[in-house]
Design an enzyme around this catalytic site. Structure first.
Site, mmCIF file in Angstrom:
data_model
loop_
_atom_site.group_PDB
_atom_site.id
_atom_site.type_symbol
_atom_site.label_atom_id
_atom_site.label_comp_id
_atom_site.label_asym_id
_atom_site.label_seq_id
_atom_site.Cartn_x
_atom_site.Cartn_y
_atom_site.Cartn_z
ATOM 1 N N GLU A 17 25.213 47.008 -66.655
ATOM 2 C CA GLU A 17 24.863 46.020 -65.639
ATOM 3 C C GLU A 17 24.496 44.691 -66.289
ATOM 4 O O GLU A 17 24.856 43.637 -65.796
ATOM 5 C CB GLU A 17 23.698 46.527 -64.793
ATOM 6 N N MET A 78 20.427 41.912 -50.004
ATOM 7 C CA MET A 78 19.179 42.579 -50.364
ATOM 8 C C MET A 78 18.361 42.900 -49.114
ATOM 9 O O MET A 78 17.769 43.982 -49.013
ATOM 10 C CB MET A 78 18.370 41.696 -51.318
#
Length: 174
Positions: A17, A78
């Protein structure tokens, strides 16, 4: 630890990531600028960075994949996910991280912090790349980069559109 565990034998395929480079150029900069890391701490971090990278060549990636989306889009996603660990992340923080990613990867595009279309990307490569990605790959360059990642290719994927990859099989395939 991953580098040490996989250093023997065939070169592994690892997708991470974040790399030590994005950590240094984006997140450590953000923490330092927010005064959560003082001058002594940043100096210690910097003094360890080069020796660690030099002694662990597996930390140097063969390439980067930048999943590019605007801070507003990331913030909306989010909010929809409602993950507890993302609860304190503000839109301003996402804007700051986005600006740092953009200035790290696209230093010559300063002032343009939105999502670029692929035909605006700098330094296109003329390699035998698959036609679907040829115009989205470029080599990293600039004096601000660690010498070990200069000329490393980066693939930019436009992640601005909302695509449900579970339902949209054609988009998933592409």
């Amino acid at each position: 630890m991953q580098e040490q565990e996989s250093s023997g034998g065939v070169k592994p395929l690892r997708l991470m990531e974040m790399s030590v480079f994005s950590d240094r150029m984006v997140f450590v900069r953000a923490v330092h600028e927010a005064k959560w890391m003082n001058e002594m701490e940043i100096s210690i971090y910097d003094s360890w960075f080069d020796p660690v990278v030099s002694n662990l060549p597996g930390l140097i990636p063969d390439g980067f994949i930048y999943l590019r989306a605007s801070p507003d889009t990331c913030h909306k996603r989010m909010m929809l996910r409602k993950r507890e660990e993302e609860g304190g992340v503000t839109l301003n923080y996402l804007r700051d991280l986005h600006e740092k990613h953009e200035s790290w990867l696209f230093p010559f595009e300063s002032g343009n912090h939105g999502v670029l279309s692929v035909n605006q990307l700098p330094l296109k490569m003329d390699n035998p790349l698959h036609p679907e990605i040829r115009d989205r790959v470029f080599y990293l360059e600039g004096d601000h980069l660690h010498s070990s990642i200069k000329k490393v290719p980066a693939l930019v994927l436009d992640c601005e559109p909302n695509i449900d990859f579970n339902k949209d099989i054609d988009a998933k395939r592409q």
